[in-house]
Design a protein around this motif. Sequence first.
Motif, PDB file in Angstrom:
ATOM      1  N   PHE A  75      -3.937   6.897  -3.945  1.00  0.00           N
ATOM      2  CA  PHE A  75      -2.712   6.342  -3.511  1.00  0.00           C
ATOM      3  C   PHE A  75      -1.544   7.527  -3.529  1.00  0.00           C
ATOM      4  O   PHE A  75      -0.769   7.558  -2.488  1.00  0.00           O
ATOM      5  N   ALA A  76      -1.776   8.676  -4.302  1.00  0.00           N
ATOM      6  CA  ALA A  76      -0.977   9.640  -4.211  1.00  0.00           C
ATOM      7  C   ALA A  76      -1.026  10.507  -2.817  1.00  0.00           C
ATOM      8  O   ALA A  76      -0.096  10.798  -2.168  1.00  0.00           O
ATOM      9  N   SER A  79      -5.643   5.892  -8.526  1.00  0.00           N
ATOM     10  CA  SER A  79      -4.139   6.394  -8.144  1.00  0.00           C
ATOM     11  C   SER A  79      -4.526   7.769  -7.565  1.00  0.00           C
ATOM     12  O   SER A  79      -3.160   7.997  -7.105  1.00  0.00           O
ATOM     13  N   SER A 128       0.830  -1.381   0.196  1.00  0.00           N
ATOM     14  CA  SER A 128       0.024   0.019   0.129  1.00  0.00           C
ATOM     15  C   SER A 128       0.994   1.189   0.110  1.00  0.00           C
ATOM     16  O   SER A 128       0.376   2.270  -0.356  1.00  0.00           O
ATOM     17  N   TRP A 152       3.205   0.278  -4.154  1.00  0.00           N
ATOM     18  CA  TRP A 152       2.683  -0.122  -5.406  1.00  0.00           C
ATOM     19  C   TRP A 152       1.315   0.545  -5.635  1.00  0.00           C
ATOM     20  O   TRP A 152       0.307   0.427  -5.010  1.00  0.00           O
ATOM     21  N   PRO A 153       1.325   1.442  -6.741  1.00  0.00           N
ATOM     22  CA  PRO A 153      -0.052   2.247  -6.983  1.00  0.00           C
ATOM     23  C   PRO A 153      -1.155   1.527  -7.373  1.00  0.00           C
ATOM     24  O   PRO A 153      -2.354   1.543  -7.038  1.00  0.00           O
ATOM     25  N   ARG A 154      -0.853   0.243  -8.003  1.00  0.00           N
ATOM     26  CA  ARG A 154      -1.874  -0.816  -8.338  1.00  0.00           C
ATOM     27  C   ARG A 154      -2.678  -1.418  -7.433  1.00  0.00           C
ATOM     28  O   ARG A 154      -3.598  -2.111  -7.540  1.00  0.00           O
ATOM     29  N   GLN A 197       0.400   8.207   0.098  1.00  0.00           N
ATOM     30  CA  GLN A 197       1.706   8.389   0.055  1.00  0.00           C
ATOM     31  C   GLN A 197       2.337   9.551   0.426  1.00  0.00           C
ATOM     32  O   GLN A 197       3.290   9.229   1.157  1.00  0.00           O
TER      33      GLN A 197
END
Length: 170
Positions: free
Chosen positions: A151-152, A148, A61, A64-66, A155
């Motif tokens: 995810f950004a 995505s 998590s 890995w963006p996918r 992160q």
Amino acid sequence: MLRRGQAEPGAEVRVARIAAVVIGAVAVIGGICAKGIDVAFLVGLAFAIAASANLPSILYSLFWPRFTARGALWSIYGGLISSVGLIIFSPVVSGQAGPVGAAGSSLISDPHIDFAFFPLSNPAIVAIPLAFFLGWLGTVTDSRPADSARFARMQVRALTGVGAERGGRS
């Protein structure tokens, strides 16, 4: 979870109290069964279970963006079930006449009861890579695309702490 966020606060407290009693009872019973086994060895088993269940999902998590929720579930449950299952079928529980770790013996003291087919005392070397594989497999077989943008945001929050003061909402 069962009521889709519509549970009353009193019901949530009741469920939390019941869960605390059940988890406490399981811990007491486990402690009684593990009497005589080296505590440091048991801590190593606890870390193996925790690493098998959590490490793949945390790393995937973060990096890995996918990675999807399905992959997270597969890695968490796969790591947990495989590590506990391998402990049950290892010399720690049955089939070992000598000491487990530095002191003690297997949980079943009768040497004639031997259902240990996994030869290692600690399952981490098998369970952690299996959990990584299951996390990957769950993600690549998921038909829903990963978000995505989410995810950004996650992160940035994980690596810098920016946005963490909002209470974890994304």
